[in-house]
Design an enzyme around this catalytic site. Structure first.
Site, PDB file in Angstrom:
ATOM      1  N   GLY A   1     -47.866  61.440 113.048  1.00 33.75           N
ATOM      2  CA  GLY A   1     -47.860  61.234 111.597  1.00 33.75           C
ATOM      3  C   GLY A   1     -49.246  61.202 110.984  1.00 33.75           C
TER       4      GLY A   1
ATOM      5  N   LYS B   1     -57.935  62.832 102.860  1.00 34.02           N
ATOM      6  CA  LYS B   1     -58.130  62.546 104.282  1.00 34.02           C
ATOM      7  C   LYS B   1     -59.214  61.489 104.432  1.00 34.02           C
ATOM      8  CE  LYS B   1     -58.806  64.755 108.765  1.00 34.02           C
ATOM      9  NZ  LYS B   1     -58.949  66.046 109.485  1.00 34.02           N
TER      10      LYS B   1
ATOM     11  N   GLY C   1     -57.682  54.401 109.691  1.00 36.11           N
ATOM     12  CA  GLY C   1     -57.273  55.298 108.615  1.00 36.11           C
ATOM     13  C   GLY C   1     -58.420  55.891 107.823  1.00 36.11           C
TER      14      GLY C   1
ATOM     15  N   ARG D   1     -57.995  67.580 100.534  1.00 37.95           N
ATOM     16  CA  ARG D   1     -57.501  68.847 101.071  1.00 37.95           C
ATOM     17  C   ARG D   1     -56.391  69.396 100.169  1.00 37.95           C
ATOM     18  NH1 ARG D   1     -56.652  68.195 107.498  1.00 37.95           N
ATOM     19  NH2 ARG D   1     -54.802  66.994 106.864  1.00 37.95           N
TER      20      ARG D   1
ATOM     21  N   ARG E   1     -45.912  70.810 109.507  1.00 38.29           N
ATOM     22  CA  ARG E   1     -46.351  71.322 110.806  1.00 38.29           C
ATOM     23  C   ARG E   1     -45.145  71.507 111.716  1.00 38.29           C
ATOM     24  NH1 ARG E   1     -51.166  68.151 110.936  1.00 38.29           N
ATOM     25  NH2 ARG E   1     -51.698  67.608 108.789  1.00 38.29           N
TER      26      ARG E   1
ATOM     27  N   ASP F   1     -48.719  69.435 116.564  1.00 38.79           N
ATOM     28  CA  ASP F   1     -48.844  68.752 115.269  1.00 38.79           C
ATOM     29  C   ASP F   1     -49.991  69.321 114.452  1.00 38.79           C
ATOM     30  OD1 ASP F   1     -50.173  67.258 117.558  1.00 38.79           O
ATOM     31  OD2 ASP F   1     -51.213  66.333 115.874  1.00 38.79           O
ATOM     32  N   ASN F   2     -50.752  70.248 115.024  1.00 38.60           N
ATOM     33  CA  ASN F   2     -51.840  70.909 114.297  1.00 38.60           C
ATOM     34  C   ASN F   2     -51.515  72.370 114.003  1.00 38.60           C
ATOM     35  OD1 ASN F   2     -53.359  68.564 114.381  1.00 38.60           O
ATOM     36  ND2 ASN F   2     -54.418  69.137 116.264  1.00 38.60           N
TER      37      ASN F   2
ATOM     38  N   ASP G   1     -56.267  71.248 110.044  1.00 36.10           N
ATOM     39  CA  ASP G   1     -56.837  70.145 110.835  1.00 36.10           C
ATOM     40  C   ASP G   1     -58.087  70.581 111.604  1.00 36.10           C
ATOM     41  OD1 ASP G   1     -54.943  68.401 109.904  1.00 36.10           O
ATOM     42  OD2 ASP G   1     -53.632  68.602 111.620  1.00 36.10           O
TER      43      ASP G   1
END
Length: 633
Positions: free
Chosen positions: A193, A216, A229, A286, A293, A385-386, A395
C-alpha cells in the site's frame, strides 16, 4: 483454479543482452519463447490468425515510416500531450475535482493511520500529516501545469508550498492512500500500500482528461508499517528529475508537478548499516492518469473468495475510466486469434473485455520495457507493486542509466546478491510480472487459461517487435540485422563502452566502403578508450561490416545521422549528475536542479555550451550512494 507460472529462466526474452558479464560469451538473442500458466502441460503456442511470426533466422524489415510510427505512438502514450489551442488557466481553488476512485470503489471504514491490515477495501481516507517549517518550492514543471490547466502564476502565491506540501488543505481534494500488495524480489509480500504517498484526488482538465495528484512524503498512512511516511530531498530530487527526463525521452512515465522542501529533517539509514543521519525532508507532487498497479489487484485476489468481487470491480473501474475503447468493442472488430493446438481453438478478445484488457496491458508493458532497453534505463525495483497498469514508468527509487555497457548492471544494492532486476533481466521480469497479473485475473475468473497464456504470448511478440525496431533505428539500419547488433553489444560489453555516448557518435560514421583502415575508428574515438591492438582489430572488423550494411541503403549519410540522433540521446540523467544537484541542494543551492530540468527537456539536441553534461562519470561517481543506491528514502 490452481495455476503455476513457469520461472523467468524459461522465458528466453533477453534480446542481445545475454545475462553474462564474461567477455568470452557472445551476445546472441534467442527468439524462442515459452509461456506457461498451467499445472503440468507444456504451454500452448498462440499465433495471430492474420499472420505468423517471422523466423528468428531471417531479418525483420523496419521501414523508416514504421519506426517513425512507433516513435509517434510512444510519444502519444507518454503523459503530457497538450493542444496548442486556447488554454484555460485555473487557480488551485478552481480545479475541477471528480473523485471517481473514492466514489465508485469500496473504502476502509476507518480513517486512522494506525498500521494494520486493511480488508475488503481499495483505499483508506487519510489526510497529509507531514510537519513543515517554512516549506519552499524547489522546482516545478510548466508542462505538467499546462496539463492541469494550472495558471503558472499560482507557483508564486505565498501559500502554494503550504498547500502542495499538505500542510494546508487543498481546496476540493478528498485525500486517500491506496491499498495494494505485490511480489517483491519474486516473493509474495502481502499487503503493502501507499505508505508515504497520499492521493489528493482526480482533476478533470479542460479536455476532459482525468489526472490524479499525489503527494509523496506527506505523512503516515495505515500502510506505513514501521516507517514514518516521509521522504528526503535526496530521493525526491531523483524522482522529480527522472520522471521529467523520461517524459522528454519519449518514454511513458508518471509526471511531477513540483518539488518542495519541508524545512524539517528526516532520519534515514541510507545503507542500512546502522549509521542513520539527518537529511532534509521533501515532498514531490506526482501526477498520473492513474496510480493503479498490478499489486492493486493482487492483494484482493490473495484474500480468498470474499474479495474476488473487488478484483472485478477494480477491473471494471480501470476499463471504464482508462481503457474506454475496450468497452465499445464488438465482434465486427475481428479481434480473434487462433491457437497453435488444442483443436485450433480461438481466443476472441471481443467476447471478453477482461481478456482484451490484459492483452493491452501486456503490450503496453512490453513497449515500455523495450523503450527502457533502448536508452539503457534500469528501473532497479521491478516488483509487481511497481508496475503500472497503464504501461508507464512508476516509482523512481534506485534507478540508473547505463554508463559503461554491462548487461548485469543493477543500480540497487538490495538486488546485488542475485541481480534479479539487472538491465539484462528486465524483459524477462516484465513477462514474469504480467504472468502474476494474469494469474490474478484468472483466479478471479475474469479470464481463462488460454486468454492468460495469449496475453503472455503477446508480451513476447510485442517486445521483440518493438525492440528490433528501436535497435534498428538506433543503428540507422533499414532492417533488423541480428548479427550486426549482437556483435556490437558484445564488443561494447568487452570494452565497457559508454552506452549513450557510443550510439550518439555512431551517427558520424560515413557509409564509405573506401575509408582507410586507420580512419575507420576516428568518429568513435571518444567512446573507444584504452583498447589494445587485438580489440582495435575487432572494432575495425565490426565497423567495416556496419558500413557495408548501411551502405546498401539509399539513405544519405546526412539523413541517417538525423534519424539516429533523433533516437540516441546526447544527454541522459546519469547518477553523478543527480548527485551533483543533490549535494548543492542540500546546501540550499537549487540552481543545478533547475539546470538539469532545462537540459533534460531537449535530450536529443546538441545544446552548445552544455557538453560537460555528456561527459563520462568522474572517479568519485563510483562511490557508494552515487552509482548504486538502496531503497532507503
Amino acid at each position: 483454479m490452481l495455476l503455476r507460472v513457469c520461472p523467468s529462466s524459461f522465458f528466453y526474452l533477453r534480446p542481445l543482452h545475454l545475462f553474462s558479464s564474461s567477455a568470452k560469451i557472445p551476445f546472441c538473442p534467442s527468439l524462442r519463447r515459452e509461456f506457461r500458466l498451467s499445472p503440468s502441460r507444456s504451454s500452448s503456442s498462440f499465433r495471430r490468425m492474420e499472420s505468423s511470426p517471422a523466423s528468428s533466422s531471417s531479418p525483420t524489415p523496419v521501414t523508416a515510416s514504421a519506426a517513425d510510427s512507433l516513435a509517434k505512438d510512444l510519444h502519444n502514450q507518454t503523459l503530457g500531450a497538450v493542444d496548442e489551442g486556447a488554454k484555460i488557466k485555473r487557480r488551485l481553488e478552481d480545479f475541477n475535482w471528480d473523485h471517481s476512485f473514492v466514489k465508485e470503489l469500496p473504502g476502509d471504514p476507518r480513517s486512522d493511520v494506525i498500521s494494520r491490515e486493511v480488508l475488503h477495501a481499495c483505499y483508506t481516507k487519510v489526510s497529509p500529516s507531514v510537519a513543515v517549517d517554512d516549506p519552499q518550492l524547489v522546482a516545478w514543471s510548466d508542462s505538467v501545469a499546462e496539463i492541469l490547466d494550472l495558471d503558472p502564476k499560482e507557483f508564486e502565491r505565498p501559500d502554494f508550498s503550504l498547500i502542495l506540501s499538505g500542510a494546508k488543505p487543498f481546496p476540493g481534494s478528498m485525500p486517500y492512500a491506496q491499498c495494494y500488495g505485490g511480489h517483491q524480489f519474486g516473493m509474495w509480500a502481502g499487503q503493502l500500500g501507499d505508505g508515504r504517498a497520499i492521493t489528493l484526488g482526480e482533476v478533470l482538465n479542460s479536455k476532459g482528461e482525468r489526472w490524479e495528484l499525489q503527494l509523496k512524503g506527506a505523512g503516515r498512512t495505515p500502510y506505513s508499517r514501521f516507517a514514518d511516511g516521509l521522504a528526503v530531498l535526496r530521493s525526491s530530487i531523483r524522482e522529480f528529475l527522472c520522471s521529467e527526463s523520461m517524459h522528454y525521452l519519449g518514454i511513458p512515465t508518471t509526471r511531477a508537478l513540483c518539488l518542495l522542501t519541508t524545512g524539517k529533517d528526516v532520519t534515514r539509514d541510507m545503507f542500512y548499516d546502522g549509521n542513520p543521519k539527518e537529511e532534509p525532508g521533501a515532498i514531490v507532487c506526482r501526477v498520473s492518469q492513474s496510480f493503479l498497479r498490478f499489486g492493486s489487484y493482487q492483494i484482493h485476489a490473495s484474500r480468498g473468495k470474499e474479495d474476488l468481487e473487488i478484483v472485478r470491480k477494480l477491473a471494471d473501474y480501470a476499463i471504464r475510466h482508462h481503457f474506454p475503447h475496450i468497452e465499445s468493442m464488438n465482434r465486427s472488430d475481428s479481434l480473434s486469434f487462433k491457437t497453435g493446438d488444442e483443436g485450433d481453438s480461438v481466443v476472441d478478445l471481443t467476447s471478453n473485455k477482461y481478456a482484451a484488457w490484459i492483452v493491452e496491458i501486456a503490450e503496453r508493458t512490453a513497449t515500455l520495457v523495450a523503450r527502457w532497453q533502448g536508452v539503457g534505463f534500469t528501473h532497479g525495483v521491478l516488483n509487481t507493486d511497481n508496475m503500472s497498469i497503464l504501461g508507464q514508468t512508476i516509482d523512481y527509487g534506485p534507478f540508473g542509466f547505463l554508463d559503461a555497457f554491462d548487461p548485469s548492471y543493477t543500480p540497487n544494492t538490495t538486488d546485488l546478491p542475485g541481480r534479479r532486476y539487472c538491465f539484462a533481466n528486465q524483459p524477462d521480469i516484465g513477462l514474469w510480472n504480467i504472468a502474476q497479473f494474469s494469474k490474478t485475473l484468472a483466479v478471479a475468473q475474469l479470464i481463462d487459461q488460454k486468454e492468460a497464456n495469449y496475453a503472455m504470448e503477446r508480451y513476447g511478440d510485442k517486445f521483440m517487435d518493438e525492440y528490433q525496431a528501436i535497435m534498428s533505428k538506433k543503428l540507422g539500419l533499414s532492417k533488423y540485422n541480428k548479427e550486426i547488433i549482437s556483435k556490437l553489444l558484445n564488443n561494447m560489453a568487452v570494452d565497457k563502452v559508454d552506452y549513450t555516448n557510443f550510439f550518439r557518435l555512431l551517427s558520424n560514421v560515413k557509409a564509405n566502403p573506401d575509408t582507410p583502415e586507420d580512419e575507420l575508428l576516428k568518429p568513435l574515438k571518444a567512446a573507444l578508450l584504452d583498447i589494445g591492438k587485438e580489440r582495435k582489430e575487432a572494432w575495425i572488423k565490426w565497423v567495416r561490416g556496419y558500413i557495408q550494411e548501411v551502405g546498401g541503403s539509399e539513405i544519405s549519410d546526412e539523413e541517417r545521422k538525423a534519424g539516429m540522433d533523433s533516437v540516441n540521446p546526447k544527454y541522459i540523467l546519469r547518477n553523478y549528475l543527480c548527485q551533483s544537484a543533490i549535494d548543492a541542494a542540500e546546501q540550499g543551492d537549487f540552481s543545478e536542479v533547475n539546470n538539469l530540468i532545462r537540459l533534460m527537456k531537449r535530450p536529443y539536441e546538441d545544446q552548445p555550451g552544455m557538453e560537460k553534461y555528456a561527459r563520462l562519470p568522474p572517479a568519485w561517481a563510483y562511490r557508494p550512494g552515487v552509482c548504486m543506491l538502496s531503497c532507503s528514502s
